[in-house]
Enzyme design. Structure first.
Site, mmCIF file in Angstrom:
data_model
loop_
_atom_site.group_PDB
_atom_site.id
_atom_site.type_symbol
_atom_site.label_atom_id
_atom_site.label_comp_id
_atom_site.label_asym_id
_atom_site.label_seq_id
_atom_site.Cartn_x
_atom_site.Cartn_y
_atom_site.Cartn_z
ATOM 1 N N HIS A 7 -9.890 -0.376 8.531
ATOM 2 C CA HIS A 7 -9.521 -1.299 7.515
ATOM 3 C C HIS A 7 -8.236 -2.150 7.970
ATOM 4 C CE1 HIS A 7 -7.697 1.683 5.117
ATOM 5 N NE2 HIS A 7 -6.872 0.887 4.788
ATOM 6 N N GLN A 59 -9.145 -4.260 3.025
ATOM 7 C CA GLN A 59 -8.421 -3.836 1.642
ATOM 8 C C GLN A 59 -7.508 -4.671 0.929
ATOM 9 O OE1 GLN A 59 -5.687 -0.268 2.400
ATOM 10 N NE2 GLN A 59 -7.189 0.721 0.648
ATOM 11 N N HIS A 83 -0.870 -3.708 6.733
ATOM 12 C CA HIS A 83 -1.058 -2.538 7.680
ATOM 13 C C HIS A 83 -2.474 -2.626 8.291
ATOM 14 C CE1 HIS A 83 -2.879 -0.758 3.688
ATOM 15 N NE2 HIS A 83 -3.376 0.037 4.632
ATOM 16 N N GLU A 133 -1.930 3.069 9.632
ATOM 17 C CA GLU A 133 -2.552 4.264 8.899
ATOM 18 C C GLU A 133 -3.641 4.729 9.513
ATOM 19 O OE1 GLU A 133 -4.220 2.615 5.147
ATOM 20 O OE2 GLU A 133 -5.505 4.373 4.812
HETATM 21 C C1 V0V Z 1 8.376 -2.473 5.812
HETATM 22 N N1 V0V Z 1 8.672 -2.747 7.232
HETATM 23 C C2 V0V Z 1 7.239 -3.143 7.676
HETATM 24 C C3 V0V Z 1 6.323 -3.004 6.801
HETATM 25 N N2 V0V Z 1 6.959 -2.363 5.562
HETATM 26 N N3 V0V Z 1 7.050 -3.543 9.128
HETATM 27 C C4 V0V Z 1 5.792 -3.691 9.197
HETATM 28 N N4 V0V Z 1 4.885 -3.445 8.238
HETATM 29 C C5 V0V Z 1 5.138 -3.277 7.019
HETATM 30 N N5 V0V Z 1 4.082 -3.085 5.969
HETATM 31 C C6 V0V Z 1 9.878 -2.792 7.825
HETATM 32 C C7 V0V Z 1 10.795 -3.745 7.114
HETATM 33 O O1 V0V Z 1 10.952 -4.831 7.433
HETATM 34 C C8 V0V Z 1 12.043 -2.967 7.620
HETATM 35 O O2 V0V Z 1 12.738 -3.385 8.729
HETATM 36 C C9 V0V Z 1 11.631 -1.357 7.617
HETATM 37 O O3 V0V Z 1 10.544 -1.296 7.891
HETATM 38 C C10 V0V Z 1 11.928 -0.616 6.579
HETATM 39 O O4 V0V Z 1 11.469 -1.263 5.312
HETATM 40 P P1 V0V Z 1 12.109 -1.123 3.882
HETATM 41 O O5 V0V Z 1 11.590 -2.639 3.415
HETATM 42 O O6 V0V Z 1 13.331 -0.848 3.876
HETATM 43 O O7 V0V Z 1 10.957 -0.152 3.153
HETATM 44 P P2 V0V Z 1 11.154 1.277 3.193
HETATM 45 O O8 V0V Z 1 11.816 1.855 4.140
HETATM 46 O O9 V0V Z 1 11.346 1.545 1.769
HETATM 47 O O10 V0V Z 1 9.386 1.598 3.280
HETATM 48 C C11 V0V Z 1 8.790 0.985 4.442
HETATM 49 C C12 V0V Z 1 7.790 2.192 4.684
HETATM 50 C C13 V0V Z 1 6.750 2.294 3.291
HETATM 51 C C14 V0V Z 1 6.820 1.370 5.651
HETATM 52 C C15 V0V Z 1 8.281 3.460 4.820
HETATM 53 O O11 V0V Z 1 6.317 0.962 2.839
HETATM 54 C C16 V0V Z 1 5.868 3.318 3.337
HETATM 55 O O12 V0V Z 1 6.007 4.507 3.267
HETATM 56 N N6 V0V Z 1 4.617 2.885 3.481
HETATM 57 C C17 V0V Z 1 3.306 3.850 3.502
HETATM 58 C C18 V0V Z 1 2.684 3.939 2.367
HETATM 59 C C19 V0V Z 1 1.922 2.531 1.772
HETATM 60 O O13 V0V Z 1 2.158 1.494 2.395
HETATM 61 N N7 V0V Z 1 0.934 2.678 0.930
HETATM 62 C C20 V0V Z 1 0.458 1.379 0.322
HETATM 63 C C21 V0V Z 1 -0.819 1.355 1.104
HETATM 64 P P3 V0V Z 1 13.886 -4.045 8.822
HETATM 65 O O14 V0V Z 1 14.079 -5.244 8.081
HETATM 66 O O15 V0V Z 1 14.878 -3.171 8.657
HETATM 67 O O16 V0V Z 1 13.886 -4.623 10.558
HETATM 68 S S1 V0V Z 1 -1.978 2.492 0.203
HETATM 69 C C22 V0V Z 1 -3.591 2.334 1.145
HETATM 70 O O17 V0V Z 1 -3.495 1.767 2.275
HETATM 71 C C23 V0V Z 1 -4.581 3.158 0.783
HETATM 72 C C24 V0V Z 1 -4.593 3.983 -0.572
HETATM 73 C C25 V0V Z 1 -5.847 3.298 1.461
HETATM 74 O O18 V0V Z 1 -6.793 4.189 1.025
HETATM 75 O O19 V0V Z 1 -5.910 2.721 2.588
HETATM 76 CO CO CO Z 2 -4.991 1.208 3.676
#
Ligand code: V0V
Ligand code: CO
Length: 142
Positions: A7, A59, A83, A133
């Site tokens: 997705h 998604q 993502h 992911e």
């Molecule tokens: C953040 N950054 C990204 C980003 N989110 N870059 C690309 N795509 C994204 N989606 C960049 C951001 O611009 C910063 O870069 C750096 O990463 C650190 O981001 P932050 O804003 O300080 O945020 P953090 O560090 O608190 O968190 C970022 C991460 C977090 C990616 C670590 O969002 C995470 O753990 N995500 C994984 C879980 C998730 O996203 N769940 C929701 C979907 P600069 O500005 O410093 O250069 S749930 C799902 O998909 C499900 C349930 C499914 O079934 O599929």
């Molecule tokens: Co997802």
């Protein structure tokens, strides 16, 4: 190692509105809606296609609050592509292999994803700016 694109995750402010837009524009249908507290999202899966490796979906993600991954993303970047998720046959093996190559895993163990899947995220900074992911689907009924 990758079976397919499972997705693409798209961050939005209002899930119901975005579902209606995607249904009207692309003729896709919602096949699942869930609240995932652990991930801080309310989400919907819209079916795109089926292949040998399984289905592929759009998604749509609405945050449960501002202090969640998608809430922070919306505040910083606004609505849009959040993502990409690849299907893998064995998520623990994929995590071990990819983690071993130096990519940071955001999850130490697989989490619960949409439609009974097991999921794990890779740090966007280690994947060329793309939050990535991995998804292992439950066995399909034969
Ligand atoms: C953040 N950054 C990204 C980003 N989110 N870059 C690309 N795509 C994204 N989606 C960049 C951001 O611009 C910063 O870069 C750096 O990463 C650190 O981001 P932050 O804003 O300080 O945020 P953090 O560090 O608190 O968190 C970022 C991460 C977090 C990616 C670590 O969002 C995470 O753990 N995500 C994984 C879980 C998730 O996203 N769940 C929701 C979907 P600069 O500005 O410093 O250069 S749930 C799902 O998909 C499900 C349930 C499914 O079934 O599929
Ligand atoms: Co997802």
């Amino acid at each position: 190692m990758l079976l397919r694109i499972d997705h693409v995750g798209i961050a939005c402010e209002n899930l119901d509105e975005k579902i209606a837009y995607y249904e009207a524009t692309f003729g896709v249908t919602v096949v699942s809606r869930e609240v995932n507290e652990e991930q801080g999202v309310k989400e919907a899966m819209l079916h795109v296609a089926d292949g040998e490796g399984g289905g592929s979906y759009i998604q749509l993600l609405e945050p449960l609050g501002p202090d969640t991954p998608v809430g922070k993303f919306l505040a910083k970047r606004g609505e849009g592509l959040h993502h990409i998720a690849y299907g893998v046959p064995d998520i623990e093996a994929a995590m071990e292999r990819i983690g071993g190559s130096g990519v940071r895993l955001l999850d130490e163990r697989p989490r619960h994803g949409a439609m009974g899947t097991s999921i794990a995220f890779l740090h966007p900074k280690d994947v060329g700016g793309v939050l990535t992911e991995l998804v292992e689907s439950p066995p399909r009924p034969s």
